[in-house]
Write a protein that holds these residues in place. Structure first.
Motif, PDB file in Angstrom:
ATOM      1  N   GLY A   1       0.780  -1.230   0.000  1.00  0.00           N
ATOM      2  CA  GLY A   1       0.000   0.000   0.000  1.00  0.00           C
ATOM      3  C   GLY A   1       0.807   1.273   0.000  1.00  0.00           C
ATOM      4  N   GLU A   2       2.101   1.174   0.265  1.00  0.00           N
ATOM      5  CA  GLU A   2       2.967   2.352   0.286  1.00  0.00           C
ATOM      6  C   GLU A   2       3.879   2.412  -0.934  1.00  0.00           C
ATOM      7  OE1 GLU A   2       2.656   4.625   3.052  1.00  0.00           O
ATOM      8  OE2 GLU A   2       0.882   3.327   3.009  1.00  0.00           O
ATOM      9  N   LYS A   3       3.691   1.506  -1.898  1.00  0.00           N
ATOM     10  CA  LYS A   3       4.569   1.433  -3.068  1.00  0.00           C
ATOM     11  C   LYS A   3       3.842   1.903  -4.321  1.00  0.00           C
ATOM     12  CE  LYS A   3       7.701  -2.092  -1.303  1.00  0.00           C
ATOM     13  NZ  LYS A   3       7.292  -1.936   0.091  1.00  0.00           N
ATOM     14  N   SER A   4       4.580   1.984  -5.418  1.00  0.00           N
ATOM     15  CA  SER A   4       3.991   2.445  -6.674  1.00  0.00           C
ATOM     16  C   SER A   4       3.169   1.332  -7.307  1.00  0.00           C
ATOM     17  CB  SER A   4       5.081   2.894  -7.648  1.00  0.00           C
ATOM     18  OG  SER A   4       5.785   1.770  -8.159  1.00  0.00           O
ATOM     19  N   LYS A   5       2.240   1.713  -8.147  1.00  0.00           N
ATOM     20  CA  LYS A   5       1.399   0.753  -8.860  1.00  0.00           C
ATOM     21  C   LYS A   5       2.244  -0.159  -9.740  1.00  0.00           C
ATOM     22  CE  LYS A   5      -2.551   0.654 -12.040  1.00  0.00           C
ATOM     23  NZ  LYS A   5      -3.593   1.494 -12.703  1.00  0.00           N
TER      24      LYS A   5
ATOM     25  N   ARG B   1      -3.010   3.420   1.363  1.00  0.00           N
ATOM     26  CA  ARG B   1      -2.885   4.645   0.560  1.00  0.00           C
ATOM     27  C   ARG B   1      -3.001   4.353  -0.930  1.00  0.00           C
ATOM     28  NH1 ARG B   1       1.438   6.191   4.408  1.00  0.00           N
ATOM     29  NH2 ARG B   1       0.604   7.828   5.767  1.00  0.00           N
ATOM     30  N   LEU B   2      -2.384   3.251  -1.373  1.00  0.00           N
ATOM     31  CA  LEU B   2      -2.415   2.942  -2.796  1.00  0.00           C
ATOM     32  C   LEU B   2      -3.828   2.589  -3.253  1.00  0.00           C
ATOM     33  CD1 LEU B   2      -0.944   2.648  -5.433  1.00  0.00           C
ATOM     34  CD2 LEU B   2      -0.200   0.356  -4.747  1.00  0.00           C
ATOM     35  N   THR B   3      -4.551   1.799  -2.472  1.00  0.00           N
ATOM     36  CA  THR B   3      -5.938   1.488  -2.822  1.00  0.00           C
ATOM     37  C   THR B   3      -6.785   2.749  -2.851  1.00  0.00           C
ATOM     38  OG1 THR B   3      -5.823  -0.735  -1.873  1.00  0.00           O
ATOM     39  CG2 THR B   3      -8.006   0.218  -2.133  1.00  0.00           C
ATOM     40  N   LEU B   4      -6.538   3.649  -1.920  1.00  0.00           N
ATOM     41  CA  LEU B   4      -7.303   4.896  -1.840  1.00  0.00           C
ATOM     42  C   LEU B   4      -7.078   5.763  -3.078  1.00  0.00           C
ATOM     43  CD1 LEU B   4      -9.205   5.860   0.392  1.00  0.00           C
ATOM     44  CD2 LEU B   4      -7.337   7.234   1.311  1.00  0.00           C
ATOM     45  N   ARG B   5      -5.889   5.665  -3.665  1.00  0.00           N
ATOM     46  CA  ARG B   5      -5.585   6.422  -4.886  1.00  0.00           C
ATOM     47  C   ARG B   5      -6.019   5.696  -6.152  1.00  0.00           C
ATOM     48  NH1 ARG B   5      -0.301   6.713  -2.552  1.00  0.00           N
ATOM     49  NH2 ARG B   5       0.445   5.347  -4.220  1.00  0.00           N
ATOM     50  N   GLU B   6      -6.228   4.390  -6.062  1.00  0.00           N
ATOM     51  CA  GLU B   6      -6.431   3.570  -7.244  1.00  0.00           C
ATOM     52  C   GLU B   6      -7.764   3.874  -7.930  1.00  0.00           C
ATOM     53  OE1 GLU B   6      -5.847   1.057 -10.265  1.00  0.00           O
ATOM     54  OE2 GLU B   6      -4.394   1.850  -8.861  1.00  0.00           O
TER      55      GLU B   6
END
Length: 280
Positions: A40-44, A116-121
């Motif tokens: 969740g803290e890494k790039s897609k 965080r990554l899911t929240l941005r996805e």
């Protein structure tokens, strides 16, 4: 052949637990990508690379189905994985739809805990945009819970101050449903219940994902009579250390305990009878 379970770390155990309850005679291989946790803290781009490396490894072990027991990995890679492989692939995503239906009836809001990554996805945001006509859904990333879980830290005196701090900007009395949008988070349902009002529903997609797995296997005629064994791997290395295997067993025991806390007393005897399946 075995059923493959994949997560960035131990979070997927919260889904495996339900699969072991529902399909106790299947055999499983659980892959935790501990070398790269947290996703969740890494790039897609990086996460997609890690996911395909892990699934390629599981394919070489000979799996008949795959459960992506990670919300972040599902949102980023599930579509492409299904295009590449011809065996059943079951993903998991935040249970936003049932949460909205429940909270609309109550006239209250929905709070989605995620990474965080899911929240941005885009996939997650499209899901919310499609379902949340009344704009009652709020999202909150809780990366600290992933870190706690990966350290096997479940002590309420440690976890509760973190949650209290993160939730300080929110009016908790406005929420009717909390959605656990990361598979690491169900380990902390007991602490969450001490923060929210008793009538607040705290839901996750673990049980529904296991039920989807069972339906998919039945439809594909892929049921088999195994022993209920689980082989654990950490980023491609088989877990053989007795102490670490005991830790995995204790994770399942914790989930059993949390399950019992939510279940009527009359059902507990039935659950306890299945313990010999849960801890191979």
């Amino acid at each position: 052949m075995k059923i493959g379970f994949f997560d960035s770390g131990i979070g997927g155990m919260t889904v495996l637990y339900h699969a072991l309850r529902l399909l106790p005679r299947e055999d499983y291989i659980y892959y935790a990508d501990t070398q790269h946790v947290p996703y969740g803290e890494k790039s897609k781009t990086d996460v997609k690379k890690y996911v395909f490396e892990a699934v390629d490894f599981l394919v070489r072990q000979g799996i008949k189905a795959l459960v992506i027991a990670c919300n972040t990995a599902t949102s980023i890679a599930a579509k492409e994985l299904r295009e590449k492989y011809d065996f059943p692939i079951i993903g998991i995503e935040p249970a936003v739809k049932p949460a909205i239906l429940r909270s609309q009836e109550q006239g209250r809001r929905v709070l989605v805990f995620t990474t965080r990554l899911t929240l941005r996805e885009e996939k997650f945001n499209n899901l919310v945009a499609r379902l949340d006509e009344d704009h009652i859904v709020d999202g909150l990333a809780l990366p600290g819970l992933v870190e706690f879980a990966e350290r096997f830290e479940f002590n309420e005196t440690v976890v509760r101050p973190y949650l209290t701090t993160q939730l300080a900007p929110y009016k908790l009395e406005e929420y009717g449903t909390v959605v656990l949008g990361c598979t690491h988070f169900p380990f902390y349902k007991d602490t969450m219940k001490t923060i929210f009002a008793p009538e607040v529903d705290i839901i996750d997609g673990g049980k529904g994902t296991a039920e989807n797995l069972a339906r998919t296997l039945q439809k594909a005629n892929k049921f088999q009579q195994g022993t209920g064994s689980v082989d654990y791997y950490m980023s491609g290395n088989k877990v053989q250390d007795p102490q670490l295997l005991q830790q995995y067993g204790r994770l399942l025991e914790r989930l059993q305990m949390l399950d019992n806390l939510q279940s009527p007393t009359s059902q507990r005897g039935c659950q306890e009878q299945s313990l010999h399946y849960l801890f191979p």
